[in-house]
Design an enzyme around this catalytic site. Structure first.
Site: not given
Ligand code: FMN
Length: 411
Positions: A211-214, A278
Site C-alpha cells: 500500500g501507500n501512505r495517501s 495514489a
C-alpha cells in the site's frame, strides 16, 4: 444570500473575547452584517453592551429566553437567516462540545442547527491547545468540514509564550471572505466531476498488502468543494478513513484494478476527471495467495507485475473530458517529470506536490502545490487542503470555461 452577508459571531469565554470587538469591526468593514451570540462565560470577560453598540443588533445570550420578540425560536431562526457562523475566540470547552454534538447552551444549539459554513478561531493557553484531547477535537471538526483559523504563537494572556494565541482578526476576516466567496460561486453547476482519492492496496495474501501512505484528504476536500460549487460529484475512493461527504456519491475501490474499472465505466458520463488517488504501480504477479502465507523462510521474493496506468487508458479513450492528474514527486527536481507526465498522458492540468517535505502532502492537513497546464504554472503556498482544493477548482473552472468558448464539453 442577501447583498450584505449575515455573519453570526459566537463569542466564548476566553481572554481573547476582547479581540472579538476588533473582529466584528473588521467583518463590518468588509461589508458584512454581524449578529453576536455570547456564552454565559464570555459575558464574564466582556459586556454584551459593547457588542450591541458595535453591531447595532441585540446580542443573543444564553441565560435569557430562547424566544425572540417575534416568538420564533432563536437558535433555529437566527441560524436560517445567517450565511456563515464564526466562533472567535473558540475556547477548548466549546471546541469539545462542538466535536461531540453537545447543545447545552444557545451557541452550541445554534451550531448544530446551522447547516452552512462554520469557521472557528481557537484561543487558549499553549498546554490546553496542545493537549491531545483538544487536538483530537479540532481534527474531528476539520474532518466534518469546519474551517479552522489556526492560532498563532506569541505572548499569551497568562504570561507564557507559545502557541494558542487567537489568529489576528484580519486573518479571520480574510478566511470568512474566502468562505463567503466560495458559497457564492456556483461555477461548476451542471458539470459532472469524477474524483479519485486515497491509496490503493494490492493484496499479497488474505492479510497482507502493498500500500501507500495517501490519506485521501486532498481528494475528499476537492469532492466537497466541487459539490459546494454546484457540480454533480462522484468520488471513487480507496481505503479512506474519513466521514462521508454529503451530497456526493462514493464508490469504494480497494485495488488499482477495481479503481481502473470504475473510472473507465464512469468516464463517458464525466466532464471533469480529477485523479487525486495514489494508485499502486505494481501488484502481485499471478494474484494474491489464498489464505495467509506462513513464516518459516529466511527470504521471500514476491514477483510483481505492472498495473494498468489509469490515466494512460483514460487519455486513449477520452472524448473531450477535462483531465487533471496529480504528481507526487520527491524534491523540486520532479517538476520536469510532472510536466512530461502531463504531456505524455495528454492531461489538461497536473497538480505537482513535493513529497520530500514532511509538513505537507501525504497524511497532512496541509499541502503546497504547483498547478501546471501547458501554458502556465501557478504556485499555491502552503495552506490547508480545503483552501488548496478551492484554488485548484478555481483554475479548473477557469480553464473549462475558456475551453467551452472553443468546443463545448459533452452534454
Ligand atoms: C481568567 C480566565 C481565562 C480563561 N481563558 C481561556 C482561554 O483563553 N481559552 C479557553 O479555552 N479557556 C479559557 N478559560 C476557561 C473557560 O473560561 C472555561 O472553560 C469556560 O467554561 C468556557 O465556557 P464557554 O466555552 O461556554 O464560553 C479561562 C478561564 C479564566 C477564569
Amino acid at each position: 444570500m442577501a447583498d450584505r452577508p449575515v455573519v453570526l459571531l459566537g463569542v466564548t469565554g476566553g481572554i481573547a473575547a476582547y479581540k472579538a470587538a476588533e473582529l466584528l469591526r473588521g467583518l463590518q468593514k468588509a461589508g458584512m452584517e454581524v449578529r453576536v451570540i455570547m456564552t454565559r462565560s464570555a459575558t464574564q470577560f466582556v459586556g454584551p453592551i459593547m457588542f450591541e453598540a458595535l453591531s447595532g443588533a441585540p446580542v443573543r445570550l444564553d441565560h435569557v429566553s430562547e424566544l425572540r420578540n417575534d416568538s420564533k425560536i432563536t437558535h433555529v431562526e437566527d441560524a436560517q437567516e445567517a450565511d456563515i457562523l464564526v466562533v472567535a475566540p473558540a475556547t477548548a470547552n466549546t471546541l469539545a462540545k462542538m466535536a461531540n454534538g453537545v447543545a447545552d447552551n444557545l451557541l452550541t444549539s445554534m451550531i448544530l442547527a446551522f447547516g452552512k459554513t462554520v469557521v472557528i478561531a481557537p484561543a487558549m493557553n499553549t498546554n490546553m491547545w496542545q493537549h491531545p484531547a483538544t487536538q483530537q477535537n479540532v481534527a474531528v471538526l476539520r474532518e466534518r468540514g469546519v474551517f479552522v483559523v489556526e492560532p498563532g504563537a506569541g505572548e499569551l494572556a497568562c504570561g507564557d509564550y507559545g502557541s494558542g494565541r487567537m489568529a489576528e482578526p484580519d486573518s479571520i476576516v480574510a478566511e470568512v471572505k474566502l468562505r463567503l466567496q466560495v458559497q457564492r460561486k456556483r461555477d461548476l453547476r451542471g458539470l459532472r466531476v469524477l474524483i479519485t482519492a486515497g491509496g490503493t492496496r494490492e493484496p499479497i495474501d488474505a492479510v497482507r498488502f502493498i500500500g501507500n501512505r495517501s490519506s485521501g484528504k486532498m481528494g475528499f476536500a476537492l469532492a466537497r468543494a466541487a459539490f459546494d460549487r454546484g457540480a454533480a460529484v462522484q468520488l471513487i475512493e480507496a481505503n479512506v478513513d474519513m466521514p462521508a461527504v454529503p451530497g456526493v456519491l462514493q464508490i469504494e475501490t480497494p485495488t488499482a484494478g477495481a479503481m481502473h474499472a470504475e473510472v473507465m465505466k464512469r468516464l463517458p458520463e464525466t466532464d471533469i476527471l480529477i485523479m487525486a488517488a495514489a494508485v499502486a504501480d505494481y501488484r502481485v504477479a499471478d494474484g494474491p495467495a489464498g489464505g495467509k502465507i506462513g513464516k518459516g523462510r529466511d527470504e521471500w521474493a514476491i514477483g510483481l507485475e505492472a498495473t494498468t496506468d489509469i490515466l494512460c487508458d483514460v487519455s486513449a479513450h477520452h472524448q473531450g473530458q477535462f483531465l487533471v492528474g496529480f504528481a507526487a514527486e520527491y524534491g523540486l527536481e520532479g517538476l520536469g517529470r510532472a510536466r512530461s507526465k502531463m504531456e505524455h498522458k495528454q492531461l489538461d492540468m497536473i497538480v505537482f506536490n513535493d513529497i520530500s517535505r514532511s509538513d505537507i502532502g501525504f497524511d497532512s492537513d496541509y499541502n503546497e502545490v504547483r498547478i501546471l497546464t501547458r501554458e502556465s504554472e501557478v504556485l499555491v503556498d502552503k495552506a490547508p487542503k480545503e483552501t488548496i482544493a478551492e484554488i485548484i477548482l478555481d483554475n479548473i473552472a477557469q480553464a473549462v470555461r475558456a475551453r467551452q468558448g472553443e468546443t463545448p464539453l459533452p452534454a
